[in-house]
Write an enzyme that holds these catalytic residues in place. Structure first.
Site, PDB file in Angstrom:
ATOM      1  N   ARG A  42       0.351  -1.224   0.288  1.00  0.00           N
ATOM      2  CA  ARG A  42       0.037   0.190  -0.520  1.00  0.00           C
ATOM      3  C   ARG A  42       0.933   1.213  -0.013  1.00  0.00           C
ATOM      4  O   ARG A  42       0.752   2.496   0.683  1.00  0.00           O
ATOM      5  CB  ARG A  42      -1.028  -0.418   1.100  1.00  0.00           C
ATOM      6  CG  ARG A  42      -2.038  -1.329   1.154  1.00  0.00           C
ATOM      7  CD  ARG A  42      -2.881  -1.105  -0.371  1.00  0.00           C
ATOM      8  NE  ARG A  42      -3.748  -2.421   0.274  1.00  0.00           N
ATOM      9  CZ  ARG A  42      -3.384  -3.613  -0.268  1.00  0.00           C
ATOM     10  NH1 ARG A  42      -2.420  -3.576  -0.864  1.00  0.00           N
ATOM     11  NH2 ARG A  42      -4.122  -4.778   0.070  1.00  0.00           N
ATOM     12  N   SER A  52     -10.353  -0.063   3.389  1.00  0.00           N
ATOM     13  CA  SER A  52      -9.360  -0.395   5.222  1.00  0.00           C
ATOM     14  C   SER A  52      -8.874   1.434   5.521  1.00  0.00           C
ATOM     15  O   SER A  52      -8.612   2.063   4.579  1.00  0.00           O
ATOM     16  CB  SER A  52      -8.238  -1.413   4.694  1.00  0.00           C
ATOM     17  OG  SER A  52      -9.179  -2.550   4.186  1.00  0.00           O
ATOM     18  N   GLU A  74      -3.922   3.862   6.075  1.00  0.00           N
ATOM     19  CA  GLU A  74      -3.794   3.479   4.599  1.00  0.00           C
ATOM     20  C   GLU A  74      -4.719   4.373   3.946  1.00  0.00           C
ATOM     21  O   GLU A  74      -4.008   5.682   3.910  1.00  0.00           O
ATOM     22  CB  GLU A  74      -4.838   2.237   4.287  1.00  0.00           C
ATOM     23  CG  GLU A  74      -4.517   2.122   3.363  1.00  0.00           C
ATOM     24  CD  GLU A  74      -4.640   0.415   3.024  1.00  0.00           C
ATOM     25  OE1 GLU A  74      -5.113  -0.457   3.756  1.00  0.00           O
ATOM     26  OE2 GLU A  74      -5.275   0.703   1.379  1.00  0.00           O
TER      27      GLU A  74
END
Ligand SMILES: Cc1cc2nc3c(=O)[nH]c(=O)nc-3n(C[C@H](O)[C@H](O)[C@H](O)COP(=O)(O)OP(=O)(O)OC[C@H]3O[C@@H](n4cnc5c(N)ncnc54)[C@H](O)[C@@H]3O)c2cc1C
Length: 338
Positions: free
Chosen positions: A164, A238, A334
């Site tokens: 990520r 997320s 994130e």
């Protein structure tokens, strides 16, 4: 390019946060961008390139210019015996791009079906799901430096992809507008069904013969059953990354939490399931006002209706603190906090 002032962003971020941009404009060609940048660049305020707004939490009004990327177009630029190279404009919807590949029987992105957002943001955090990341199919991208006003190509190495993560989230943060991305897709399907519930879902669907279409449908089914639809409940997927810890740390944790969920990594470390950690701290299903932690998936923070970005952020801070206190693990966000 028409620049609008005090522009409401509620429909432009999937959290549905009611904030305003001081200036807002859309660009659908590089020429438009080149025309408008000299005048605005002198205005000493921040510039943010916006895609689908599905990985952003606005905690306050944006006191600068938001440039919404509307660069379109998908085309095959070359092919060889094994691969087809497809270039997509940064403003193309990601899932529409996946459908394009499926329609042409090109394999590589079927596991990434139904991820919200646009093609241009996909390299930003090296989007991933069900055992596949875009770095696996990435060929190159073209980006425009907002201050120097020059175009540059980045290959996979130059993007410094990580979990990520990419160079655009770190050293080059907010410096470039990604204009288009070229993907290298397989002519012969390379199935990846080892991850998550894909195999189980394929069985349930009664699939006899594996295909990229069946895998895509399985992924769509799983995602639709687990994740909140942002058009119904505001969210950005997320909220935290799954943390990486050493094997030694895992052994220590296992003494108190034998059921802890972990995945081995090639570097010898392990990845822990952040959702499990958050759930153990009692947050799953928590709600205060309109800010909450989704009942079906603790990793997803939600805006039930009128939560402010600050309220969501404060909830994320409380979750971070409790995970730190219980497990001595620092969760990393994130989602891009603005
Ligand atoms: C329900 C749901 C499920 C999700 N599931 C996943 C998942 O499985 N895997 C995953 O990886 N992500 C997932 N996400 C997160 C999100 O979909 C991805 O990160 C997506 O790539 C964001 O795209 P976007 O166009 O909405 O980006 P935005 O939110 O608009 O922008 C994200 C960041 O990228 C920058 N940016 C966007 N476009 C450009 C551009 N053209 N040039 C330069 N900078 C740019 C922005 O400035 C910002 O910093 C999910 C989100 C939701 C809401």
């Amino acid at each position: 390019m028409q620049v609008q002032q005090n522009f409401l962003l509620k429909k432009y971020n999937t959290f549905g946060i009611e904030v305003y941009a001081k200036y807002f404009a859309e660009f659908d060609s590089i020429n438009v961008l080149q025309e408008v940048l000299p005048s605005i660049a002198s205005g000493n305020f921040p510039i943010l390139i916006l895609g689908g707004g599905s990985n952003i939490l606005f905690t306050k009004n944006f006191e600068g210019l938001i440039l919404k990327n509307e660069l379109r177009g998908i085309s095959v630029i070359k092919e060889d015996d094994e691969f087809v190279y497809v270039q997509a404009g940064a403003g193309e919807n990601w899932h529409q791009f996946v459908l394009y590949c499926l329609q042409k029987n090109l394999s590589g992105v079927e596991n990434l079906s139904l991820i919200p957002g646009n093609v241009g943001a996909s390299p930003m955090q090296n989007i991933g799901a069900y055992g596949v990341e875009i770095k696996d199919v990435f060929y190159e991208l073209e980006a425009f430096h907002l201050k120097e006003k020059t175009g540059t190509r980045f290959d996979s190495i130059a993007c410094e992809f990580g979990y990520r993560d990419s160079i655009f989230k770190r050293r080059y943060k907010d410096q470039f507008a990604i204009l288009n991305v070229t993907f290298r897709l397989n002519k012969k399907p390379q199935y990846n069904i080892s991850y998550g519930a894909i195999e189980q879902e394929l069985k349930q669907m009664g699939v006899q013969e594996l295909s990229i279409h069946a895998i895509s449908q399985a992924v769509i089914n799983i995602r639709s059953s687990k994740l909140p639809d942002p058009t119904v409940i505001g969210n950005a997927g997320s909220f935290f990354k799954n943390p990486e810890v050493s094997l030694q740390k895992l052994h220590e944790l296992k003494r108190n939490y034998p059921e802890i969920i972990s995945y081995p990594l090639p570097n010898g470390n392990v990845k822990l399931a952040a959702a499990w950690l958050i759930d153990q701290c009692g947050w799953k299903g928590y709600r205060k006002g309109d800010a909450g932690c989704y009942a079906k998936q603790a990793l997803v923070l939600v805006n039930y209706s009128n939560a402010s970005g600050k309220e969501i952020y404060e909830l994320s801070e409380k979750i971070k603190i409790s995970v730190m206190q219980k497990f001595n693990i620092d969760l990393e966000r994130e989602v891009n906090i603005i």
